[in-house]
Every structure is written in C-alpha cells, then in structure tokens.
Enzyme design. Structure first.
Site, PDB file in Angstrom:
ATOM      1  N   LYS A 152       1.573   4.284  -2.983  1.00 33.04           N
ATOM      2  CA  LYS A 152       1.478   5.726  -2.690  1.00 33.04           C
ATOM      3  C   LYS A 152       2.801   6.424  -2.999  1.00 33.04           C
ATOM      4  O   LYS A 152       2.812   7.552  -3.525  1.00 33.04           O
ATOM      5  CB  LYS A 152       1.073   5.923  -1.226  1.00 33.04           C
ATOM      6  CG  LYS A 152      -0.364   5.445  -0.946  1.00 33.04           C
ATOM      7  CD  LYS A 152      -0.621   5.324   0.550  1.00 33.04           C
ATOM      8  CE  LYS A 152      -2.053   4.908   0.848  1.00 33.04           C
ATOM      9  NZ  LYS A 152      -2.249   4.496   2.254  1.00 33.04           N
ATOM     10  N   ASP A 176       0.838  -1.200   0.000  1.00 32.24           N
ATOM     11  CA  ASP A 176       0.000   0.000   0.000  1.00 32.24           C
ATOM     12  C   ASP A 176       0.876   1.254   0.000  1.00 32.24           C
ATOM     13  O   ASP A 176       0.677   2.174  -0.796  1.00 32.24           O
ATOM     14  CB  ASP A 176      -0.920  -0.043   1.239  1.00 32.24           C
ATOM     15  CG  ASP A 176      -1.765   1.207   1.381  1.00 32.24           C
ATOM     16  OD1 ASP A 176      -2.800   1.300   0.706  1.00 32.24           O
ATOM     17  OD2 ASP A 176      -1.371   2.109   2.161  1.00 32.24           O
TER      18      ASP A 176
HETATM   19  N1  LIG Z   1      -4.871   0.645   4.425  1.00 32.85           N
HETATM   20  C1  LIG Z   1      -4.473   2.020   4.326  1.00 32.85           C
HETATM   21  C2  LIG Z   1      -5.639   2.923   4.086  1.00 32.85           C
HETATM   22  C3  LIG Z   1      -5.979   3.119   2.669  1.00 32.85           C
HETATM   23  O1  LIG Z   1      -4.987   3.851   2.000  1.00 32.85           O
HETATM   24  C4  LIG Z   1      -3.793   2.458   5.616  1.00 32.85           C
HETATM   25  O2  LIG Z   1      -3.723   1.692   6.582  1.00 32.85           O
HETATM   26  O3  LIG Z   1      -3.309   3.584   5.640  1.00 32.85           O
END
Ligand SMILES: N[C@@H](CCO)C(=O)O
Ligand SMILES: NC(=O)c1ccc[n+]([C@@H]2O[C@H](COP(=O)([O-])OP(=O)(O)OC[C@H]3O[C@@H](n4cnc5c(N)ncnc54)[C@H](O)[C@@H]3O)[C@@H](O)[C@H]2O)c1
Ligand code: NA
Length: 431
Positions: free
Chosen positions: A205, A201
């Site tokens: 980003k 994730d």
């Molecule tokens: N799963 C992500 C949220 C979505 O971007 C987090 O824990 O920041």
C-alpha cells in the site's frame, strides 16, 4: 439505454459483496451512470462451491480468460488477488479496450508498470481505489483532487489487522501472540498472518501511495519494511509510560531537498496526543500533507467485504461514466522520476532502552557514543538501579544510518549488558 456488461473475476469476500451491491443498488447505479450495469459473467475457481452471493449459476464460469475477452464485456472487476493469473487477465482485458477495476494491491505494487502500460496502449481505464485502505477514498483524492498541489508527505495506518493487534496490546497489556490469536478468532487476521504482521500488506500500500503522491514509480521492493512480530508487552508498556503509543506506520516522504523520496513501513512510537494514536481496533487512517492544502486526514474501514466493495462500486460507476462519455480517467503519472533513497538516508528519531551496569561514568560513556556518531540526545532517564538499571534515551533527529551505527557500537560495549529495545519515534515536531 443499452446496459454496460460487467465481468467479475473472483467471488470471495469482496466479490460476493460486489454482486450483492450490483443487485441491491441496480436502479440507483443505472441512474447515476446513465445506463444499467449488468453482471454478465462471474469467473470462479470451483463451480459447485457454496458462496455468500446470490449469483445466477448460468453466469458462473471457470474460464476467466474466455470471460475477460468476450466481445460483449465492457468492464472487468478483478477481485481474485495475487500476481498471476490476475495480471494476465487484466492485461488481456485492457488490450481489448475493456475498463478494469481492481482491488489488487499486491499486483499494483509489484508490477504496476505492466498493467498501467496495458491500460494506456488499450485506451482503457484502470481504477484501483479498493487496493489501499479499503473503503477510504484516498487514491482518487491523490490522483485527481490533489493533482494541482505538491504533496510532501503521506503518513498513516494502512493495515487493520496489525492496528487491531497493537491496540489490544496497548489497552489490555496482552502479548503479541495472544493479541494475534484474538485477531484471528475475530476474522481480522488470516490463518497465515504473515502478509499483515510482517508488514508486506502495508508495504504494498505504501508503494502505491508513494507512486501517486510523488508522480514516481515505486514498487514494493523499494519500500523499507519491518513488521510487528518482535514487539513485546514490555515495549508497549515502556512507550505508554512515556506518553507514546506504538503503531505500524506507512511513511512516504520527500527528502528535504525534494530530490528523492523515502518509503517505509515499520512500528513507531507516536505521542498519545497525535490524531493517529486515537485510531483504534482495525480502523485505518492516513494523513496527507501538501504544500497548499496543508494537512488532510482520511479515516475509516480499510478492510472487510462490504467496505472494500463500496470502493469497487465507486470505481465501477466512474469507469462506466467514462465509457458512456467516450473518455478515460488519468493515465499513470510518473513524470517526476524521483529517486527512492535508502533507509539509511531517512531522518528520524530513536527511543533506546539499554540494560546497563549502574555505576559512575556509565551514562557519560553511553552519551559519548551518541556524540561520536553525531547523534544528539533529547532526553535520558534511568529506571531501576543496581543490577536492574535501565537507561532510556530518546534522540533528536538524525540519519537512520547514524542511529543504527550508534546502536551497533552500544551493543559491543562491556558496560551495556543488552540493548533491550530500539524503536523509531514519529509524529511530533521535535527537531
Ligand atoms: N489484511 C488487510 C486488509 C486488506 O487490505 C488489513 O488487515 O488491513
Ligand atoms: N478482504 C479485504 O478486506 C480486502 C480489502 C482490500 C483489498 N482486498 C483485495 O481484494 C482482492 C480479493 O480479496 P478477498 O478478500 O475477496 O479474497 P478471497 O480469497 O476471499 O477471494 C478471492 C476469490 O478469487 C477466487 N479465485 C482465485 N483464483 C481464481 C481464478 N483463477 N479464477 C477465478 N477465481 C479465482 C478464489 O477462489 C476466491 O474465492 C485481493 O486482491 C485483496 O488484496 C481485500
Ligand atoms: Na481506498
């Protein structure tokens, strides 16, 4: 004024909050845009499912493709997530000139090229503020407010789940698995927490941030990624003893000669006095460093239905205003075409703990290995003695390749019983 018709794809955590805000803020939104925003259709997977949002059942459809290409639709909001069918739906909408707002970091990081190309050829808007750091305004500041500056580095905490886990480990001494369980019980971590704890994730980003910051196409595959699953309570305690805290960082930085960029996500020790050290629980925070602006810090909620929907609504207002004015937001900017350099070329510092034999000459031989790889040692201390002796060394800056070669050599030495911990050190001005 004729309403602008909005199609919503997906009515889950984020989508249901988008529906709520469209209803609750209808009058203010109409005044800000200059025309009402009318929810004209909602694509879902199952019609009968109970949902948090109060949606007129007549608006629901399982045929997302028909919805996005409907002639009366002006704007499509995509909060399905994943690569397909999200990508095909977004492309189909933009080919018909519809503006798109998306929260989909996975898609933008894996195949941003396709969706940006479709936006350009369809003369459509593509806004995606919610895809990175949820509610925090970060992408539009990079894309618009800082368009006249020269960004040198973006450094931050962009995953709330892992920050929550590391914060719990730091404040209570909990193990990784206990802290993860707590994050799951509180709804931060998913049942399958892989995307968060393995850094996928945050890497998506980081790719999006680096692309915008450096006007270069960066994909998730270009990002060096390490997660937090191997971090032990002992690592956290050892960091604490030296005045550091462990955070999962996303770091996007230009090389010194400015000709390439490095993009990485990994756990790192930062001084407890660093502003990012004070980012607790599931909060996100990002530093942007630019030549003229200096240091900027963005802080807030990076996840959750309502915070993420706030970013979606902001984009919705922006694209709606653009449509009424007959204009578009900025195209993707990749003119700089900088190379993304491999992790080995990144310059960083290491904190290394070694389980060693406690006898004369050991420190000298360990120091010699560092010297042989041209890595300078900043501090060294011994903890324990006899069979429990540990050497804890912190290096000066060196290439990641030289540092990891040093560790490899140490692993093969008879006087080193085990390399107990290796972690990068970031966030201070030590050379
Ligand atoms: N799963 C992500 C949220 C979505 O971007 C987090 O824990 O920041
Ligand atoms: N939840 C957050 O905190 C957060 C934060 C930032 C960004 N995002 C992003 O927002 C997006 C949505 O996340 P979410 O948390 O709301 O996920 P979610 O799983 O709660 O919602 C997604 C919804 O889309 C529906 N869906 C899936 N395929 C569909 C299809 N083909 N047609 C119609 N509906 C379909 C699912 O049934 C589900 O209800 C993702 O891209 C995510 O990365 C989420
Ligand atoms: Na954001």
């Amino acid at each position: 004024m004729k309403p602008l018709k909005v199609a919503l794809l997906g009515c889950g955590v984020v989508g249901s909050q988008v529906v709520r805000l469209l209803h609750e803020q209808a009058d203010d939104l109409a005044a800000r845009v200059g025309a009402p925003l009318e929810l004209a259709g909602v694509a879902v997977r199952r019609l009968g499912r109970k949902r948090d949002a109060d949606v007129d059942p007549a608006l629901l459809t399982t045929d997302a493709e028909a919805l996005v290409t409907r002639d009366d639709i002006d704007i499509v909001v995509e909060v399905i997530g994943g690569i397909e069918p999200a990508r095909s739906l977004i492309v189909a909408a933009m080919e018909k000139g519809k503006s798109v707002v998306s929260a989909n970091k996975a898609l933008l990081a894996e195949d941003g090229a396709t969706v940006h190309r479709a936006a350009k050829s369809g003369g459509a808007d593509l806004y995606f503020e919610a895809s990175v750091a949820g509610a925090i305004p970060l992408l539009r500041p990079l894309r618009e407010s800082l368009a006249g500056d020269h960004v040198t580095r973006v450094l931050g905490i962009v995953n709330g789940t892992t920050n929550y886990i590391l914060d719990k480990m730091d404040s209570t001494g909990a193990s990784f698995s206990d802290a993860l369980e707590e994050a799951q019980a509180l709804g931060y971590a998913e049942a399958d927490p892989t995307a968060d704890v393995e850094g996928f994730d945050a890497a998506a980003k980081a790719a999006i941030l680096a692309g915008l910051a450096f006007h270069t196409r960066v994909t998730a595959a270009d990002v060096h990624r390490e997660g937090i699953t191997e971090i032990t309570a002992a690592d956290v305690a050892s960091a604490k003893a030296m005045g550091y805290v462990i955070k999962l960082l996303a770091i996007c930085a230009r090389s010194e000669d400015g000709r390439s960029v490095g993009v990485r996500v990994h756990p790192a020790m930062i001084p407890r006095t660093h502003p990012l050290a004070g980012v607790r629980e599931a909060y996100n925070a990002v530093f942007v460093e630019a030549e003229s602006a200096g240091q900027l810090m963005f802080y807030g909620k990076g996840a959750g239905g309502a915070p993420t929907a706030s970013a979606v609504l902001g984009d919705l207002v922006a694209v709606a205003r653009n449509r009424l004015a007959g204009t578009r937001g900025p195209d993707e900017s990749t003119y700089a075409e900088l190379a993304v350099h491999p992790m080995g070329d990144t310059v960083t510092r290491y904190h290394v703990s070694l389980d060693v034999a406690d006898k004369p000459g050991v420190l000298a031989r360990v120091a010699e290995i560092f010297a042989n790889h041209d890595v300078s040692i900043q501090t060294v201390r011994q903890e324990g003695h006899g069979d429990d002796a540990q050497l804890v060394l912190v290096s000066h800056r060196a290439s990641d390749a030289a540092l990891s070669a040093t560790i490899e050599t140490l692993r093969g030495m008879d006087i080193v019983r085990a390399v107990v911990g290796v972690m990068r050190v970031e966030g201070d001005d030590t050379p």
